[in-house]
Design a protein around this motif. Structure first.
Motif, PDB file in Angstrom:
ATOM      1  N   TYR A   1      16.338  -8.078  -4.034  1.00 29.85           N
ATOM      2  CA  TYR A   1      15.532  -6.866  -3.887  1.00 29.85           C
ATOM      3  C   TYR A   1      14.067  -7.212  -3.665  1.00 29.85           C
ATOM      4  CZ  TYR A   1      19.468  -4.654  -6.340  1.00 29.85           C
ATOM      5  OH  TYR A   1      20.709  -4.211  -6.726  1.00 29.85           O
ATOM      6  N   VAL A   2      13.377  -6.302  -2.967  1.00 27.06           N
ATOM      7  CA  VAL A   2      11.913  -6.296  -3.001  1.00 27.06           C
ATOM      8  C   VAL A   2      11.504  -5.027  -3.748  1.00 27.06           C
ATOM      9  CG1 VAL A   2       9.774  -6.146  -1.666  1.00 27.06           C
ATOM     10  CG2 VAL A   2      11.627  -7.618  -0.867  1.00 27.06           C
ATOM     11  N   ILE A   3      10.649  -5.205  -4.726  1.00 25.96           N
ATOM     12  CA  ILE A   3      10.080  -4.058  -5.441  1.00 25.96           C
ATOM     13  C   ILE A   3       8.651  -3.903  -4.935  1.00 25.96           C
ATOM     14  CG2 ILE A   3       9.349  -3.179  -7.681  1.00 25.96           C
ATOM     15  CD1 ILE A   3      11.780  -4.715  -8.876  1.00 25.96           C
ATOM     16  N   HIS A   4       8.406  -2.769  -4.289  1.00 22.65           N
ATOM     17  CA  HIS A   4       7.097  -2.509  -3.696  1.00 22.65           C
ATOM     18  C   HIS A   4       6.295  -1.719  -4.723  1.00 22.65           C
ATOM     19  CE1 HIS A   4       8.941  -3.439   0.260  1.00 22.65           C
ATOM     20  NE2 HIS A   4      10.003  -2.953  -0.349  1.00 22.65           N
ATOM     21  N   THR A   5       5.148  -2.245  -5.086  1.00 24.24           N
ATOM     22  CA  THR A   5       4.287  -1.480  -5.984  1.00 24.24           C
ATOM     23  C   THR A   5       2.890  -1.453  -5.398  1.00 24.24           C
ATOM     24  OG1 THR A   5       3.636  -1.149  -8.300  1.00 24.24           O
ATOM     25  CG2 THR A   5       3.602  -3.416  -7.501  1.00 24.24           C
ATOM     26  N   VAL A   6       2.124  -0.456  -5.797  1.00 22.35           N
ATOM     27  CA  VAL A   6       0.766  -0.316  -5.261  1.00 22.35           C
ATOM     28  C   VAL A   6      -0.201  -0.410  -6.423  1.00 22.35           C
ATOM     29  CG1 VAL A   6      -0.797   1.142  -3.924  1.00 22.35           C
ATOM     30  CG2 VAL A   6       1.667   1.156  -3.429  1.00 22.35           C
TER      31      VAL A   6
ATOM     32  N   ASN B   1       0.874  -1.186   0.000  1.00 24.56           N
ATOM     33  CA  ASN B   1       0.000   0.000   0.000  1.00 24.56           C
ATOM     34  C   ASN B   1       0.903   1.226   0.000  1.00 24.56           C
ATOM     35  OD1 ASN B   1       0.517   0.833   2.836  1.00 24.56           O
ATOM     36  ND2 ASN B   1      -0.423  -1.147   3.258  1.00 24.56           N
ATOM     37  N   SER B   2       0.309   2.387  -0.177  1.00 26.32           N
ATOM     38  CA  SER B   2       1.137   3.565  -0.442  1.00 26.32           C
ATOM     39  C   SER B   2       1.986   4.024   0.754  1.00 26.32           C
ATOM     40  CB  SER B   2       0.276   4.701  -0.966  1.00 26.32           C
ATOM     41  OG  SER B   2      -0.761   4.935  -0.074  1.00 26.32           O
TER      42      SER B   2
ATOM     43  N   ILE C   1       2.941   9.356   2.009  1.00 23.13           N
ATOM     44  CA  ILE C   1       2.882   8.426   0.873  1.00 23.13           C
ATOM     45  C   ILE C   1       4.295   8.145   0.348  1.00 23.13           C
ATOM     46  CG2 ILE C   1       2.106   8.207  -1.530  1.00 23.13           C
ATOM     47  CD1 ILE C   1      -0.453   9.612  -0.652  1.00 23.13           C
ATOM     48  N   ARG C   2       4.713   6.902   0.469  1.00 21.44           N
ATOM     49  CA  ARG C   2       6.036   6.520  -0.051  1.00 21.44           C
ATOM     50  C   ARG C   2       5.943   6.059  -1.497  1.00 21.44           C
ATOM     51  NH1 ARG C   2       6.307   5.359   5.202  1.00 21.44           N
ATOM     52  NH2 ARG C   2       8.093   6.284   6.262  1.00 21.44           N
ATOM     53  N   CYS C   3       4.800   5.493  -1.849  1.00 20.87           N
ATOM     54  CA  CYS C   3       4.655   4.974  -3.214  1.00 20.87           C
ATOM     55  C   CYS C   3       3.208   5.197  -3.679  1.00 20.87           C
ATOM     56  CB  CYS C   3       5.003   3.480  -3.244  1.00 20.87           C
ATOM     57  SG  CYS C   3       4.943   2.778  -4.896  1.00 20.87           S
ATOM     58  N   PRO C   4       2.995   6.191  -4.535  1.00 22.51           N
ATOM     59  CA  PRO C   4       1.633   6.409  -5.044  1.00 22.51           C
ATOM     60  C   PRO C   4       1.146   5.204  -5.869  1.00 22.51           C
ATOM     61  CG  PRO C   4       3.052   8.293  -5.520  1.00 22.51           C
ATOM     62  CD  PRO C   4       3.943   7.190  -5.040  1.00 22.51           C
TER      63      PRO C   4
END
Ligand code: AR6
Length: 170
Positions: free
Chosen positions: A77-82, A24-25, A58-61
């Motif tokens: 790596y972990v790629i965090h996406t929302v 989540n963001s 908000i870290r990741c819109p």
């Protein structure tokens, strides 16, 4: 031929360069696959997430992606996406496409050769899985992402069937 592998199982066990998290963001953990990734990776992942600078919390819109180290996971790596909330966010198809594209772009810019995705948005965010499968797989097949080996880790039989059928029909 683009290598796309559909696996039934837990994404935290994936032996790949980058694992994608359906976050989540705020990027501070949550339920579902986000919770599983944080508990398998341990506190280093949360520390790494906290280092991503927030703007108004908000870290990741939605539709964007951020990359961190992966703590205790086998991945680098972990790629965090929302992903979009299907019945709430406008233009969910475009946002889901962006979530996949931005994840791929980060993986490539960090020298990854393999990447594992969960079914982004298909849990609490309510995206219909047939539609999500078509969107995700059509992006996987783009020539610019050909160099990456792509894995989908799906939890349930019915989700595996949906992704396999979508792959055949593309
Ligand atoms: N490995 C692979 N897939 C999994 C795993 C796992 N360990 N655990 C669950 N899934 P969801 P979303 C599947 O709800 O819809 C979080 O609280 C699950 O069965 O995790 O994008 C975040 O913090 C489903 O098919 O993600 C956000 O607030 C898929 O992963 C929100 O949920 C995605 O379900 C994001 O919602």
């Amino acid at each position: 031929m683009t290598a796309i592998k559909i696996i039934q199982g837990d994404i935290t066990k994936a032996s790949v360069d980058a694992i994608v998290n359906a976050a989540n963001s705020r990027m501070l953990g949550g339920g579902g696959v986000d919770g599983a990734i944080h508990s398998a990776a341990g506190p280093k992942l949360l520390e790494a997430c906290k280092k991503v600078k927030p703007e108004n919390g908000i870290r990741c819109p939605t539709g964007e992606a951020r990359i961190t180290e992966a703590g205790n996971l086998k991945a680098k790596y972990v790629i965090h996406t929302v992903g979009p909330r299907y019945n709430i966010d406008k233009d969910p198809e475009n946002l889901l496409s962006s979530a996949y594209k931005n994840s791929f772009d980060l993986a490539l810019s960090h020298g990854c050769e393999s990447i594992a995705f969960p079914a982004i948005s298909c849990g609490v965010f309510g995206y219909p899985p047939q539609e999500a499968a078509q969107i995700s797989l059509s992006i996987c097949k783009r020539p610019e992402y050909e160099a990456l080996i792509k894995y989908f880790y799906l939890f349930r039989d019915d989700m595996v069937n949906i992704w396999e059928n979508a792959l055949e029909s593309l």
